[in-house]
Design a protein around this motif. Structure first.
Motif, PDB file in Angstrom:
ATOM      1  N   LEU A 126      32.422  46.683  38.241  1.00 52.38           N
ATOM      2  CA  LEU A 126      33.874  46.842  38.166  1.00 52.38           C
ATOM      3  C   LEU A 126      34.607  45.521  38.367  1.00 52.38           C
ATOM      4  O   LEU A 126      35.720  45.354  37.863  1.00 52.38           O
ATOM      5  CB  LEU A 126      34.342  47.858  39.217  1.00 52.38           C
ATOM      6  CG  LEU A 126      33.969  49.313  38.940  1.00 52.38           C
ATOM      7  CD1 LEU A 126      34.499  50.220  40.040  1.00 52.38           C
ATOM      8  CD2 LEU A 126      34.496  49.770  37.587  1.00 52.38           C
ATOM      9  N   SER A 127      34.012  44.589  39.096  1.00 54.75           N
ATOM     10  CA  SER A 127      34.690  43.308  39.308  1.00 54.75           C
ATOM     11  C   SER A 127      34.898  42.585  37.987  1.00 54.75           C
ATOM     12  O   SER A 127      35.914  41.894  37.802  1.00 54.75           O
ATOM     13  CB  SER A 127      33.876  42.437  40.269  1.00 54.75           C
ATOM     14  OG  SER A 127      32.610  42.099  39.691  1.00 54.75           O
ATOM     15  N   GLN A 128      33.964  42.732  37.063  1.00 53.15           N
ATOM     16  CA  GLN A 128      34.107  42.115  35.744  1.00 53.15           C
ATOM     17  C   GLN A 128      35.058  42.908  34.862  1.00 53.15           C
ATOM     18  O   GLN A 128      35.844  42.332  34.111  1.00 53.15           O
ATOM     19  CB  GLN A 128      32.745  42.023  35.063  1.00 53.15           C
ATOM     20  CG  GLN A 128      31.728  41.170  35.821  1.00 53.15           C
ATOM     21  CD  GLN A 128      30.367  41.189  35.153  1.00 53.15           C
ATOM     22  OE1 GLN A 128      30.159  41.872  34.161  1.00 53.15           O
ATOM     23  NE2 GLN A 128      29.430  40.425  35.707  1.00 53.15           N
ATOM     24  N   LEU A 129      34.982  44.218  34.978  1.00 53.37           N
ATOM     25  CA  LEU A 129      35.811  45.062  34.116  1.00 53.37           C
ATOM     26  C   LEU A 129      37.284  45.022  34.515  1.00 53.37           C
ATOM     27  O   LEU A 129      38.160  44.866  33.665  1.00 53.37           O
ATOM     28  CB  LEU A 129      35.297  46.508  34.182  1.00 53.37           C
ATOM     29  CG  LEU A 129      36.116  47.558  33.422  1.00 53.37           C
ATOM     30  CD1 LEU A 129      36.116  47.253  31.928  1.00 53.37           C
ATOM     31  CD2 LEU A 129      35.560  48.947  33.672  1.00 53.37           C
ATOM     32  N   LEU A 130      37.560  45.146  35.809  1.00 57.36           N
ATOM     33  CA  LEU A 130      38.946  45.226  36.270  1.00 57.36           C
ATOM     34  C   LEU A 130      39.592  43.846  36.428  1.00 57.36           C
ATOM     35  O   LEU A 130      40.779  43.682  36.156  1.00 57.36           O
ATOM     36  CB  LEU A 130      39.017  45.978  37.597  1.00 57.36           C
ATOM     37  CG  LEU A 130      38.474  47.408  37.587  1.00 57.36           C
ATOM     38  CD1 LEU A 130      38.569  48.025  38.974  1.00 57.36           C
ATOM     39  CD2 LEU A 130      39.219  48.273  36.569  1.00 57.36           C
ATOM     40  N   ALA A 131      38.806  42.872  36.903  1.00 55.18           N
ATOM     41  CA  ALA A 131      39.307  41.501  37.101  1.00 55.18           C
ATOM     42  C   ALA A 131      40.624  41.496  37.871  1.00 55.18           C
ATOM     43  O   ALA A 131      41.611  40.898  37.428  1.00 55.18           O
ATOM     44  CB  ALA A 131      39.454  40.801  35.750  1.00 55.18           C
TER      45      ALA A 131
END
Length: 255
Positions: A103-108
């Motif tokens: 999620l850290s990559q997806l949501l940024a």
């Protein structure tokens, strides 16, 4: 030369034919409300296991991962050691760390918001966010699901803890099964490969098979051994297969 696949592009905004915001909010609210109401079952179960109303509410406020919370109070209700119960709940909750990596990559999200967003990284918010076609929709789905679920889960936890005495024998109602049932309902559609289904099946067999012979809370820890067992077996199977081919990819002749 092996064919390389380019990583998927994460769009910052929804395409013209993308999912409307109203549809994302509707889906997120549906998940948040449906799962949030099961906090009542946790409140009743926790109070029935001997925890006070304050302890029960603090668990929901600070831990906020239903499966781990049910595992903790279930082990305590069965007479398990508090440290063993806490360890089982902790290892069950480590899955959220792996969700966070994706999620850290997806949501940024901005750095200032990350500690607060991390608290909402659970099964439900991850499932809703990953189902969206764009980063904007994923952020919206994650936020609405997290906010709805956090508010409802904690409110119904308080109601359940306060109403535990009025219900009577909490074990007779079987409310302790509500949390695991919700968790399994969310997990089942994610088991797409044979490896994932095998790992889940072995984990269930380990957990249920060791339940009568090990102290409460320990079978949950033992079930985690399913993943390395499956990986080790796969490595054993792939080893001879890889050794049977020469560098050019042709199988060696058997003499």
């Amino acid at each position: 030369m092996a064919e390389r696949t380019a990583p998927p592009v994460i769009r910052d905004s929804a395409p013209p034919q993308g999912k409307p915001d109203a549809a994302v909010v509707r889906d997120a609210l549906g998940v948040g409300v449906a799962v949030g109401l099961s906090g009542f079952a946790f409140g009743v179960t926790s109070a029935g296991s001997g925890l006070s109303v304050l302890q029960t509410c603090v668990l929901s406020l600070l831990v906020f991962t239903g499966a781990s919370q049910f595992a903790l109070v279930g082990a305590l209700a069965a007479g398990g050691n508090p440290f063993t119960a806490a360890a089982g709940a902790f290892f069950l909750g480590t899955r959220n760390a792996f969700y966070g990596l994706r999620l850290s990559q997806l949501l940024a999200v901005p750095k200032a918001v990350r500690p607060f967003a991390a608290h909402w990284v659970i099964d439900e918010t991850t499932a809703v966010a990953l189902a969206q076609p764009s980063r904007r929709a994923a952020r919206l789905g994650f936020t609405v699901t997290g906010l709805t679920l956090y508010v409802l889960w904690n409110a119904t936890t308080l109601l359940g803890a306060l109403g535990a005495e009025a219900i009577g024998d909490t074990a007779a109602w079987g409310l302790d099964a509500a949390g695991p049932a919700v968790f399994l309902a969310l997990l089942a559609p994610m088991l797409k490969s044979a490896t994932e289904r095998t790992t889940a099946g072995i984990a269930v067999l380990l957990g249920l098979g060791l339940l009568p012979v090990l102290p409460a809370g320990v079978p949950v820890l033992a079930a985690a051994l399913a993943a390395p067992l499956v990986l080790w077996f796969q490595g054993r199977r792939m080893g001879p297969a890889a050794g049977a081919a020469d560098p050019s990819g042709r199988e060696k002749e058997t003499r």
